[in-house]
Scaffold this motif. Structure first.
Motif, PDB file in Angstrom:
ATOM      1  N   LYS A 139       0.858  -0.777   0.113  1.00 18.36           N
ATOM      2  CA  LYS A 139      -0.097   0.524  -0.169  1.00 18.36           C
ATOM      3  C   LYS A 139       0.971   0.852  -0.378  1.00 18.36           C
ATOM      4  O   LYS A 139       1.792   0.483   0.096  1.00 18.36           O
ATOM      5  N   ARG A 140       0.266   2.228   0.250  1.00 18.35           N
ATOM      6  CA  ARG A 140       1.337   3.295  -0.122  1.00 18.35           C
ATOM      7  C   ARG A 140       1.280   3.775   1.287  1.00 18.35           C
ATOM      8  O   ARG A 140       0.512   3.959   2.071  1.00 18.35           O
ATOM      9  N   HIS A 141       2.636   4.250   1.967  1.00 17.64           N
ATOM     10  CA  HIS A 141       3.523   4.104   2.846  1.00 17.64           C
ATOM     11  C   HIS A 141       4.031   5.879   2.807  1.00 17.64           C
ATOM     12  O   HIS A 141       4.023   6.228   2.511  1.00 17.64           O
ATOM     13  N   SER A 142       3.831   6.855   3.650  1.00 17.14           N
ATOM     14  CA  SER A 142       3.799   7.966   3.817  1.00 17.14           C
ATOM     15  C   SER A 142       5.858   7.760   3.946  1.00 17.14           C
ATOM     16  O   SER A 142       6.408   6.921   4.493  1.00 17.14           O
ATOM     17  N   MET A 143       5.912   8.673   3.378  1.00 19.29           N
ATOM     18  CA  MET A 143       7.628   9.119   3.372  1.00 19.29           C
ATOM     19  C   MET A 143       7.974   9.087   5.103  1.00 19.29           C
ATOM     20  O   MET A 143       8.661   8.456   5.529  1.00 19.29           O
ATOM     21  N   GLU A 144       7.426   9.860   5.880  1.00 18.82           N
ATOM     22  CA  GLU A 144       7.764  10.149   7.443  1.00 18.82           C
ATOM     23  C   GLU A 144       7.805   8.233   7.678  1.00 18.82           C
ATOM     24  O   GLU A 144       8.737   8.171   7.988  1.00 18.82           O
ATOM     25  N   PHE A 145       6.860   7.528   7.081  1.00 20.32           N
ATOM     26  CA  PHE A 145       6.969   6.283   7.834  1.00 20.32           C
ATOM     27  C   PHE A 145       8.194   5.625   7.319  1.00 20.32           C
ATOM     28  O   PHE A 145       8.626   4.648   8.328  1.00 20.32           O
ATOM     29  N   LEU A 146       8.278   5.783   5.936  1.00 24.77           N
ATOM     30  CA  LEU A 146       9.410   4.507   5.400  1.00 24.77           C
ATOM     31  C   LEU A 146      10.463   5.424   5.804  1.00 24.77           C
ATOM     32  O   LEU A 146      11.813   4.292   6.391  1.00 24.77           O
ATOM     33  N   ARG A 147      11.143   6.882   6.488  1.00 28.74           N
ATOM     34  CA  ARG A 147      12.141   7.044   7.200  1.00 28.74           C
ATOM     35  C   ARG A 147      12.536   6.550   8.386  1.00 28.74           C
ATOM     36  O   ARG A 147      13.912   6.057   8.906  1.00 28.74           O
ATOM     37  N   GLU A 148      11.423   5.536   9.352  1.00 28.03           N
ATOM     38  CA  GLU A 148      10.820   5.267  10.375  1.00 28.03           C
ATOM     39  C   GLU A 148      11.635   3.736  10.262  1.00 28.03           C
ATOM     40  O   GLU A 148      12.207   3.026  11.053  1.00 28.03           O
ATOM     41  N   ILE A 149      11.874   3.783   8.976  1.00 26.01           N
ATOM     42  CA  ILE A 149      11.709   2.063   8.960  1.00 26.01           C
ATOM     43  C   ILE A 149      12.921   1.896   7.937  1.00 26.01           C
ATOM     44  O   ILE A 149      12.991   1.138   6.898  1.00 26.01           O
ATOM     45  N   ALA A 150      13.812   2.756   7.481  1.00 23.79           N
ATOM     46  CA  ALA A 150      14.739   2.923   7.237  1.00 23.79           C
ATOM     47  C   ALA A 150      15.946   1.971   6.392  1.00 23.79           C
ATOM     48  O   ALA A 150      16.453   1.439   5.610  1.00 23.79           O
ATOM     49  N   HIS A 151      15.854   1.278   7.864  1.00 27.51           N
ATOM     50  CA  HIS A 151      16.419  -0.371   7.586  1.00 27.51           C
ATOM     51  C   HIS A 151      15.802  -1.224   6.508  1.00 27.51           C
ATOM     52  O   HIS A 151      16.339  -2.026   6.168  1.00 27.51           O
ATOM     53  N   LEU A 152      14.142  -1.303   6.233  1.00 26.41           N
ATOM     54  CA  LEU A 152      13.891  -2.065   5.244  1.00 26.41           C
ATOM     55  C   LEU A 152      12.907  -1.125   3.912  1.00 26.41           C
ATOM     56  O   LEU A 152      12.139  -2.128   2.902  1.00 26.41           O
ATOM     57  N   ARG A 153      13.054   0.336   3.883  1.00 21.46           N
ATOM     58  CA  ARG A 153      12.711   0.805   2.592  1.00 21.46           C
ATOM     59  C   ARG A 153      13.245   0.857   1.462  1.00 21.46           C
ATOM     60  O   ARG A 153      12.895   1.181   0.347  1.00 21.46           O
ATOM     61  N   PRO A 154      14.761   0.347   1.287  1.00 19.85           N
ATOM     62  CA  PRO A 154      15.455  -0.208  -0.274  1.00 19.85           C
ATOM     63  C   PRO A 154      14.274  -1.197  -0.188  1.00 19.85           C
ATOM     64  O   PRO A 154      14.368  -0.917  -1.711  1.00 19.85           O
ATOM     65  N   ARG A 155      13.619  -1.822  -0.167  1.00 19.21           N
ATOM     66  CA  ARG A 155      12.815  -2.927  -0.192  1.00 19.21           C
ATOM     67  C   ARG A 155      11.058  -2.571  -1.148  1.00 19.21           C
ATOM     68  O   ARG A 155      10.559  -3.343  -1.813  1.00 19.21           O
ATOM     69  N   SER A 156      11.448  -0.834  -1.002  1.00 15.37           N
ATOM     70  CA  SER A 156       9.879  -0.316  -1.283  1.00 15.37           C
ATOM     71  C   SER A 156       9.532   0.181  -2.598  1.00 15.37           C
ATOM     72  O   SER A 156      11.234   0.647  -3.063  1.00 15.37           O
ATOM     73  N   ASN A 157       9.184  -0.256  -3.371  1.00 15.84           N
ATOM     74  CA  ASN A 157       9.158   0.909  -5.213  1.00 15.84           C
ATOM     75  C   ASN A 157       9.760   2.417  -5.346  1.00 15.84           C
ATOM     76  O   ASN A 157      10.726   1.857  -5.342  1.00 15.84           O
ATOM     77  N   THR A 158       9.114   3.117  -4.444  1.00 15.05           N
ATOM     78  CA  THR A 158      10.114   4.316  -4.654  1.00 15.05           C
ATOM     79  C   THR A 158      11.600   4.083  -3.889  1.00 15.05           C
ATOM     80  O   THR A 158      12.336   4.980  -4.748  1.00 15.05           O
ATOM     81  N   PHE A 159      11.872   3.288  -2.993  1.00 14.21           N
ATOM     82  CA  PHE A 159      13.015   3.711  -3.075  1.00 14.21           C
ATOM     83  C   PHE A 159      14.217   2.583  -3.513  1.00 14.21           C
ATOM     84  O   PHE A 159      15.599   2.239  -3.478  1.00 14.21           O
ATOM     85  N   SER A 160      13.777   1.495  -3.738  1.00 10.94           N
ATOM     86  CA  SER A 160      14.341   0.543  -5.296  1.00 10.94           C
ATOM     87  C   SER A 160      15.269   1.580  -6.232  1.00 10.94           C
ATOM     88  O   SER A 160      15.868   1.488  -6.823  1.00 10.94           O
ATOM     89  N   ALA A 161      13.435   2.406  -6.527  1.00  9.16           N
ATOM     90  CA  ALA A 161      14.112   3.266  -7.763  1.00  9.16           C
ATOM     91  C   ALA A 161      14.993   4.576  -7.443  1.00  9.16           C
ATOM     92  O   ALA A 161      16.077   4.813  -7.603  1.00  9.16           O
TER      93      ALA A 161
END
Ligand code: 4AD
Ligand code: MG
Length: 462
Positions: free
Chosen positions: A110-132
């Motif tokens: 689902k679409r997570h907020s950037m703020e939330f994704l910053r809190e899980i910086a160890h997992l966010r490279p797996r999301s579409n946005t951060f993969s890109a």
């Protein structure tokens, strides 16, 4: 094992072949007879669809429950599906779970907020946005090296731990082995850094420029590319405490040569990314910044504007805009001014040159008017300053006077002065903020979201 990237790039080659792929579950849905898994192995922005059926799998039950993030090894037939939404799929014959995952995995589809994704910086490279983002980051780094290497620039490695404050702005993170609660002191009560591990005061570098000048006066054209650190308490979306900078330095080059190289470099990088990361760029174009690709293409095909600081100030004064920070000759341009110039007046990247010497660093070459220096900042719509550069002061006496004027200690820069004594020809260079160019190319609006492990005032998980 086939990489998912080659399935996308060379689909024909694998048609109707039995293949093995390894990757992580992005989604898993289905019925009690069959199911679909979107599998991503990290080699490509997109995932491959795996179809599995109860009829062919002994462990159907287990696979249908495989959670998001579980790691699988899939053996199956690769089938082209030109009429379906997906260009192809893998019909599974065998699926092995190599690593499980737990139900509370925070990155759901689902679409997570950037703020939330910053809190899980160890997992966010797996999301579409951060993969890109992080793949583009890698590709841009490569494009920069490629540009300079193709133009015969030597890559110079400048120190991270240093005694010199290049920008003279007092924004250095000091490092010391002394016990600062109880430091050794000299007779005048100052902290005695001669007893430090480094024998004198040491800090993390704010810029490799001064050392790059050493190399330029030996190799002609050089560049640095490495981490830099600034202890400025700027809590903005464009400032980080730890960021990367690219600093070319060229002997026998004046300010115009400097800007020509900067402009060619930016265009080269954009072209390279558009060609080599089309899927990622389409994603940014769709979800981050509509019209991004077209705008970048226009930039490659037109000349950047060049205006003097004095002209820029006049334009701002005549604009009739109600700026928060009033404009008069001598002020440092603020974000609102930069935005007005790039977004309202020129609508493209602009070099602002010849700034008042008072607001620029000591090493910039004094112009004949005695008031301005041969500086060039590149400002772009949306981001603001992405490059700061200048022609360097090569005249020994003028430099000496500038060092004294700015309250610096000449002895600390004896080697820098020496360069002016022995073949100290005119030379120029600039610093490109790596994160700033990534923001510009991807349309990401916060520097924390283009840094893998952002360190800014008050955010430092790693
Ligand atoms: O304009 P700056 O301070 O220039 C220098 O450091 C020169 N020594 C460069 C040179 O001539 N070799 O920094 C250069 C660029 C800026 O234009 C900006 O893009 C980026 O570095 N930058 C930052 N990026 C992120 N966070 C910060 N705190 C930054 N400070 C500067
Ligand atoms: Mg600057």
């Amino acid at each position: 094992v086939v990489e998912i990237k080659s399935l996308f790039r060379e689909s024909e080659k694998y048609a109707d072949q039995e293949i093995v792929v390894e990757g992580w579950v992005r989604t898993n849905r289905g019925s009690n007879k069959f199911g679909f898994i979107e599998l991503n192995d990290g080699t490509f922005f997109k995932s491959v669809q795996v179809v599995y059926e109860a009829e062919f799998l002994d462990n159907f039950e287990e696979i249908s429950k495989a959670p998001v993030a579980a790691a699988l090894c899939v053996t199956g037939t690769f089938v082209l599906t030109p009429d379906a939404k997906q260009p192809f799929e893998i019909k599974a014959k065998n699926i092995v779970i190599e690593a499980g995952s737990e139900a509370d995995y925070p990155l759901q589809k689902k679409r997570h907020s950037m703020e939330f994704l910053r809190e899980i910086a160890h997992l966010r490279p797996r999301s579409n946005t951060f993969s890109a983002v992080f793949r583009v980051r890698s590709i841009v780094a490569y494009a920069i090296h490629k540009f300079f290497q193709e133009n015969n620039f030597v890559y110079a490695h400048t120190p991270i731990i240093t005694a010199s404050d290049c920008e003279g702005a007092g924004e250095m993170f000091q490092i010391t082995t002394l016990d600062l609660d109880n430091p050794p002191r000299t007779e005048d009560g100052e902290i005695d850094y001669s007893q430090d591990f480094f024998g004198k005061k040491a800090s993390l570098t704010v810029s490799g420029q001064l050392e790059a000048e050493i190399f330029a006066l030996a190799f002609k054209n050089v560049y640095t590319f490495g981490p830099t650190f600034r202890a400025e308490n700027s809590n903005t979306a464009r400032h980080a405490s730890e960021f990367w900078m690219i600093e070319p330095e060229m002997a026998f080059a004046d300010l115009t040569d400097d800007m020509d190289v900067a402009e060619a470099m930016i265009k080269y990088i954009i072209n390279y990314v558009l060609e080599n990361a089309p899927e990622e760029m389409e994603f940014f174009n769709k979800f981050m910044d509509k019209g991004l690709i077209e705008r970048l293409q226009n930039i490659v095909n037109s000349d950047f504007e060049r205006v003097t600081y004095t002209e820029a100030v006049e334009i701002l004064q005549k604009s009739g805009e109600d700026f928060q920070y009033p404009v008069e000759w001598g002020i440092d341009l603020q974000t609102e001014h930069e935005r007005y110039l790039t977004e309202k007046v020129y609508k493209k990247p602009i070099f602002v040159i010849d700034y008042p010497k008072e607001i620029k660093a000591f090493y910039m070459r004094l112009n004949d008017d005695g008031k301005t220096v041969a500086a060039c900042d590149l400002l772009v719509p949306g981001v603001g300053e992405i490059i700061g550069g200048s022609q360097r002061e090569e005249r020994y006496d003028v430099l000496k006077a500038r060092i004294e004027e700015t309250g610096m200690t000449e002895e600390d820069y004896w080697w820098y002065m020496d360069l002016r004594k022995y073949g100290g020809v005119k030379h120029s260079g600039y610093g490109l903020g790596f994160e700033r160019i990534i923001m510009y190319i991807t349309g990401m609006s916060n520097i924390r979201d283009v840094l893998p492990f952002p360190r800014t005032p008050k955010t430092a998980e790693f």
